[in-house]
Design a protein around this motif. Structure first.
Motif, PDB file in Angstrom:
ATOM      1  N   ILE A   1     -27.499 -18.152  -6.498  1.00  0.00           N
ATOM      2  CA  ILE A   1     -28.213 -16.720  -6.711  1.00  0.00           C
ATOM      3  C   ILE A   1     -27.471 -15.880  -5.542  1.00  0.00           C
ATOM      4  CG2 ILE A   1     -30.349 -15.261  -5.884  1.00  0.00           C
ATOM      5  CD1 ILE A   1     -31.980 -17.717  -6.889  1.00  0.00           C
ATOM      6  N   GLU A   2     -26.966 -16.196  -4.336  1.00  0.00           N
ATOM      7  CA  GLU A   2     -26.324 -15.385  -3.335  1.00  0.00           C
ATOM      8  C   GLU A   2     -24.844 -15.190  -4.022  1.00  0.00           C
ATOM      9  OE1 GLU A   2     -26.343 -17.803   0.185  1.00  0.00           O
ATOM     10  OE2 GLU A   2     -28.367 -16.946   0.727  1.00  0.00           O
ATOM     11  N   LYS A   3     -24.176 -16.223  -4.612  1.00  0.00           N
ATOM     12  CA  LYS A   3     -22.979 -15.985  -5.191  1.00  0.00           C
ATOM     13  C   LYS A   3     -23.087 -14.980  -6.485  1.00  0.00           C
ATOM     14  CE  LYS A   3     -20.695 -20.551  -4.564  1.00  0.00           C
ATOM     15  NZ  LYS A   3     -20.313 -21.671  -5.298  1.00  0.00           N
ATOM     16  N   ALA A   4     -24.090 -15.084  -7.205  1.00  0.00           N
ATOM     17  CA  ALA A   4     -24.051 -13.965  -8.308  1.00  0.00           C
ATOM     18  C   ALA A   4     -24.466 -12.761  -7.819  1.00  0.00           C
ATOM     19  CB  ALA A   4     -25.113 -14.603  -9.262  1.00  0.00           C
TER      20      ALA A   4
ATOM     21  N   LEU B   1     -39.767 -22.174 -12.456  1.00  0.00           N
ATOM     22  CA  LEU B   1     -39.654 -21.129 -12.011  1.00  0.00           C
ATOM     23  C   LEU B   1     -38.366 -20.399 -12.668  1.00  0.00           C
ATOM     24  CD1 LEU B   1     -40.290 -21.816  -8.171  1.00  0.00           C
ATOM     25  CD2 LEU B   1     -41.888 -20.624 -10.229  1.00  0.00           C
ATOM     26  N   ILE B   2     -38.567 -19.152 -12.849  1.00  0.00           N
ATOM     27  CA  ILE B   2     -37.364 -18.293 -13.433  1.00  0.00           C
ATOM     28  C   ILE B   2     -36.536 -17.668 -12.349  1.00  0.00           C
ATOM     29  CG2 ILE B   2     -36.847 -16.705 -15.154  1.00  0.00           C
ATOM     30  CD1 ILE B   2     -39.191 -17.316 -16.596  1.00  0.00           C
TER      31      ILE B   2
ATOM     32  N   LEU C   1     -38.755 -15.871  -7.552  1.00  0.00           N
ATOM     33  CA  LEU C   1     -37.940 -16.959  -6.751  1.00  0.00           C
ATOM     34  C   LEU C   1     -36.747 -16.478  -5.949  1.00  0.00           C
ATOM     35  CD1 LEU C   1     -37.465 -20.246  -6.795  1.00  0.00           C
ATOM     36  CD2 LEU C   1     -35.959 -19.956  -8.453  1.00  0.00           C
ATOM     37  N   ASP C   2     -36.233 -15.400  -6.699  1.00  0.00           N
ATOM     38  CA  ASP C   2     -34.934 -14.959  -5.992  1.00  0.00           C
ATOM     39  C   ASP C   2     -35.298 -14.468  -4.751  1.00  0.00           C
ATOM     40  OD1 ASP C   2     -33.706 -15.695  -8.217  1.00  0.00           O
ATOM     41  OD2 ASP C   2     -33.510 -13.574  -9.209  1.00  0.00           O
ATOM     42  N   SER C   3     -36.189 -13.477  -4.400  1.00  0.00           N
ATOM     43  CA  SER C   3     -36.592 -12.871  -3.261  1.00  0.00           C
ATOM     44  C   SER C   3     -37.148 -13.790  -2.280  1.00  0.00           C
ATOM     45  CB  SER C   3     -37.598 -11.764  -3.349  1.00  0.00           C
ATOM     46  OG  SER C   3     -38.744 -12.188  -4.361  1.00  0.00           O
ATOM     47  N   PHE C   4     -38.027 -14.837  -2.827  1.00  0.00           N
ATOM     48  CA  PHE C   4     -38.381 -15.980  -1.823  1.00  0.00           C
ATOM     49  C   PHE C   4     -37.342 -16.734  -1.201  1.00  0.00           C
ATOM     50  CE2 PHE C   4     -39.964 -20.206  -1.007  1.00  0.00           C
ATOM     51  CZ  PHE C   4     -41.234 -19.884  -0.178  1.00  0.00           C
ATOM     52  N   LEU C   5     -36.262 -16.944  -2.129  1.00  0.00           N
ATOM     53  CA  LEU C   5     -35.313 -17.867  -1.684  1.00  0.00           C
ATOM     54  C   LEU C   5     -34.313 -16.868  -0.627  1.00  0.00           C
ATOM     55  CD1 LEU C   5     -34.165 -19.951  -4.575  1.00  0.00           C
ATOM     56  CD2 LEU C   5     -35.342 -20.872  -2.543  1.00  0.00           C
ATOM     57  N   ALA C   6     -34.453 -15.872  -0.848  1.00  0.00           N
ATOM     58  CA  ALA C   6     -33.567 -14.966   0.082  1.00  0.00           C
ATOM     59  C   ALA C   6     -34.024 -14.961   1.527  1.00  0.00           C
ATOM     60  CB  ALA C   6     -33.452 -13.556  -0.520  1.00  0.00           C
ATOM     61  N   LYS C   7     -35.461 -14.869   1.683  1.00  0.00           N
ATOM     62  CA  LYS C   7     -36.006 -14.896   3.062  1.00  0.00           C
ATOM     63  C   LYS C   7     -36.254 -16.234   3.502  1.00  0.00           C
ATOM     64  CE  LYS C   7     -38.484 -10.677   2.051  1.00  0.00           C
ATOM     65  NZ  LYS C   7     -39.728 -10.058   2.013  1.00  0.00           N
TER      66      LYS C   7
ATOM     67  N   LEU D   1     -30.072 -15.343 -12.061  1.00  0.00           N
ATOM     68  CA  LEU D   1     -29.013 -16.254 -12.909  1.00  0.00           C
ATOM     69  C   LEU D   1     -29.647 -16.403 -14.418  1.00  0.00           C
ATOM     70  CD1 LEU D   1     -29.024 -19.188 -10.378  1.00  0.00           C
ATOM     71  CD2 LEU D   1     -27.240 -17.536 -10.828  1.00  0.00           C
ATOM     72  N   GLY D   2     -30.674 -15.832 -14.597  1.00  0.00           N
ATOM     73  CA  GLY D   2     -31.211 -16.109 -16.062  1.00  0.00           C
ATOM     74  C   GLY D   2     -31.640 -17.578 -16.396  1.00  0.00           C
TER      75      GLY D   2
END
Length: 95
Positions: free
Chosen positions: A88-91, A38-39, A65-71, A43-44
Motif C-alpha cells: 500500500i505504501e509503494k502504491a 478486507l478491501i 484497511l489502508d488508513s488502519f495499516l498506515a497508523k 490496491l483494489g
C-alpha cells in the motif's frame, strides 16, 4: 494456527476460574477471532485476514484497511499484514 490477531497482535490471556467456594483453577481467555475479507482501496484487492472483532471495529472506525495499516505499529502486525502495508505504501508514493 496461532490464536493471535493479525492486525493488533491480541492473543490469549490467562486467569482463573473461581467457583462459589473460591476454588481457583487456571484457564485461558481466547480472543474473538474471525476470518474476514478486507478491501484495500489503493490496491483494489481483497485480503483474507484472521482478526479480532475489536480490530474489525477499529478498521471501520479509522476508515478502512489502508488508513488502519498506515497508523499501525509494525511490531504488532503479522508477516502477511506487513506485506500488505508495504504494498500500500509503494502504491501511494507519487511517481
Amino acid at each position: 494456527m496461532a490464536r493471535r490477531c493479525e492486525l493488533t497482535g491480541k492473543g490469549p490471556m490467562v486467569g482463573n476460574n473461581v467457583s462459589h467456594a473460591k476454588n481457583r483453577t487456571r484457564r485461558r481467555f481466547l480472543p474473538n477471532l474471525q476470518v474476514v475479507s478486507l478491501i484495500s482501496d489503493t490496491l483494489g484487492q481483497t485480503f483474507k485476514l484472521r482478526i479480532s472483532n475489536a480490530a474489525l471495529r477499529s478498521v471501520d472506525h479509522r476508515g478502512g484497511l489502508d488508513s488502519f495499516l498506515a497508523k499501525a505499529k509494525e511490531t504488532e502486525l503479522s508477516a502477511d499484514a506487513l506485506k500488505i502495508k508495504k504494498n500500500i505504501e509503494k502504491a501511494q508514493v507519487p511517481a
